[in-house]
Design a protein around this motif. Structure first.
Motif, short mmCIF file in Angstrom:
data_model
loop_
_atom_site.label_atom_id
_atom_site.label_comp_id
_atom_site.label_asym_id
_atom_site.label_seq_id
_atom_site.Cartn_x
_atom_site.Cartn_y
_atom_site.Cartn_z
N LEU A 45 65.42 14.22 32.43
CA LEU A 45 66.63 14.13 33.74
C LEU A 45 66.51 12.94 34.42
CD1 LEU A 45 64.67 16.78 35.98
CD2 LEU A 45 66.78 17.44 35.15
N ASP A 46 65.67 12.30 34.21
CA ASP A 46 66.49 10.68 35.01
C ASP A 46 67.64 9.98 33.89
OD1 ASP A 46 64.85 10.22 36.88
OD2 ASP A 46 63.39 9.68 36.51
N ALA A 47 67.15 10.00 32.65
CA ALA A 47 68.08 10.01 31.39
C ALA A 47 69.43 9.79 30.93
CB ALA A 47 67.03 10.15 29.89
N VAL A 48 69.03 11.70 31.72
CA VAL A 48 70.57 12.31 31.65
C VAL A 48 71.38 12.42 32.65
CG1 VAL A 48 69.69 14.93 32.21
CG2 VAL A 48 71.53 14.21 30.09
N ARG A 49 70.79 11.42 34.19
CA ARG A 49 71.44 11.82 35.42
C ARG A 49 73.59 11.30 35.29
NH1 ARG A 49 69.34 12.71 40.03
NH2 ARG A 49 66.80 12.38 39.12
N GLU A 50 73.19 10.43 34.99
CA GLU A 50 74.38 9.99 35.23
C GLU A 50 75.44 10.51 34.14
OE1 GLU A 50 75.56 5.87 34.79
OE2 GLU A 50 73.43 5.57 35.77
N GLN A 95 70.96 14.38 23.98
CA GLN A 95 72.56 14.80 23.59
C GLN A 95 72.57 16.18 23.42
OE1 GLN A 95 75.38 13.54 23.60
NE2 GLN A 95 74.09 11.67 24.68
N ARG A 96 70.98 17.08 23.10
CA ARG A 96 71.03 18.15 22.72
C ARG A 96 71.54 18.87 24.37
NH1 ARG A 96 67.53 16.94 19.53
NH2 ARG A 96 65.42 17.86 20.58
N LEU A 97 70.90 18.96 24.95
CA LEU A 97 70.59 18.86 26.74
C LEU A 97 72.35 19.57 26.88
CD1 LEU A 97 69.91 20.68 28.96
CD2 LEU A 97 69.19 18.03 29.85
N LEU A 98 73.12 18.67 27.22
CA LEU A 98 74.56 17.96 27.62
C LEU A 98 75.03 19.57 26.50
CD1 LEU A 98 75.02 14.62 27.79
CD2 LEU A 98 75.02 15.88 29.86
N GLU A 139 76.74 22.47 27.57
CA GLU A 139 78.56 22.43 27.09
C GLU A 139 78.02 24.45 26.90
OE1 GLU A 139 81.85 21.83 28.01
OE2 GLU A 139 80.39 20.58 28.95
N GLU A 140 77.42 24.54 25.88
CA GLU A 140 78.15 25.92 24.70
C GLU A 140 77.50 26.97 25.48
OE1 GLU A 140 74.57 25.54 21.96
OE2 GLU A 140 75.63 23.87 21.12
N HIS A 141 76.58 26.84 26.53
CA HIS A 141 76.59 28.08 27.92
C HIS A 141 77.56 27.98 29.14
CE1 HIS A 141 73.32 28.24 25.38
NE2 HIS A 141 73.21 29.78 25.18
N ARG A 142 78.65 26.99 29.10
CA ARG A 142 79.53 27.13 30.24
C ARG A 142 80.39 28.39 30.23
NH1 ARG A 142 80.38 22.17 31.17
NH2 ARG A 142 79.34 22.04 32.83
N PRO A 143 80.00 28.97 31.13
CA PRO A 143 81.10 30.56 30.82
C PRO A 143 82.88 30.39 31.02
CG PRO A 143 79.71 30.26 32.97
CD PRO A 143 79.88 29.20 32.45
N HIS A 144 83.12 30.52 30.26
CA HIS A 144 84.94 30.65 30.04
C HIS A 144 85.67 31.67 30.83
CE1 HIS A 144 83.89 28.32 26.29
NE2 HIS A 144 83.25 28.83 26.44
N PRO A 145 86.32 30.94 32.06
CA PRO A 145 87.35 31.21 33.02
C PRO A 145 87.93 32.66 31.63
CG PRO A 145 88.11 29.35 32.75
CD PRO A 145 86.55 29.31 31.90
N LEU A 146 88.22 33.95 32.91
CA LEU A 146 88.95 34.38 32.48
C LEU A 146 90.55 34.54 32.46
CD1 LEU A 146 86.83 37.74 34.27
CD2 LEU A 146 87.19 37.22 31.87
N PRO A 147 90.80 34.59 31.36
CA PRO A 147 92.66 34.21 31.47
C PRO A 147 93.45 34.99 32.12
CG PRO A 147 91.97 35.84 29.52
CD PRO A 147 90.81 35.67 30.18
N ASP A 148 93.98 34.46 33.57
CA ASP A 148 95.19 35.22 33.91
C ASP A 148 95.86 36.37 33.66
OD1 ASP A 148 94.23 33.68 36.22
OD2 ASP A 148 96.21 31.87 35.66
#
Length: 194
Positions: free
Chosen positions: A20-25, A176-179, A183-192
């Motif tokens: 957590l300390d290393a990835v904060r910034e 790097q793997r956590l980031l 990203e890989e599990h970030r929900p993608h917005p539904l298209p308008d």
């Protein structure tokens, strides 16, 4: 809520605090804030960079609703400030140092949370726990046995959405793997719809 709660769990010594300390910034650059826990232990105690308060102060703050989440474990009280709900509502992802025992309640409160189990090879964990010097050899072996059983339970059955992150290598690789995982599990917005 527009953002997503990233709920990091793992055995003592697995490297959650260091991660957590290393990835904060870097996480902030990716739209993910790292929350700082509130814990009832002395400010001199080694461990994560948490806000340390007395048990009475914790109880007072909990009673007035200062925490989005709170739990009791290992003889201490832990709280995640309610500010995380504001961050989530604003669209930021929020990374928290969670509790394995509190995970079902966290899932109830944040149904779309991403649970990440940080693990480390037993030999590496054993070395880290001995280096910390907080427990006897017997206590360390008992902890390793408990950790293995709990991880097996978490990874089985109803936890298909639990992501596994190995921290047996270098901290920079784990960051790097956590980031990437976030990203890989970030929900993608539904298209308008037009």
């Amino acid at each position: 809520m527009k953002g997503r709660l990233i709920y990091l769990i793992g055995p003592s010594g697995s490297g959650k605090d260091s991660l957590l300390d290393a990835v904060r910034e870097t996480a902030a650059e990716h739209g993910c804030r790292v929350a700082r826990r509130v814990i009832t232990r002395s400010a001199e105690a080694r461990g994560e960079a948490a806000e340390s308060i007395s048990a009475d102060e914790f109880a007072r703050r909990e009673a007035q609703g200062d925490f989005a989440m709170s739990w009791y474990a290992n003889g201490l009280s832990y709280g995640i400030p309610r500010q995380v709900d504001d961050w989530l509502a604003a669209g930021d992802d929020v990374l928290v140092n969670g509790s394995r025992g509190y995970l079902p309640e966290a899932r109830r409160r944040y149904p779309h949370l991403l649970a990440v189990l940080l693990s480390v090879d037993d030999a590496v964990l054993r070395h880290r726990l001995h280096a910390r010097g907080r427990e006897s050899a017997e206590e360390i072996e008992a902890r390793l046995a408990r950790n293995a059983g709990f991880a097996d339970t978490l990874l089985a059955g109803e936890n298909d959405d639990l992501c596994h992150l190995d921290n047996s290598g270098s901290l920079s690789e784990t960051c790097q793997r956590l980031l990437r995982l976030i990203e890989e599990h970030r929900p993608h917005p539904l298209p308008d719809s037009a």
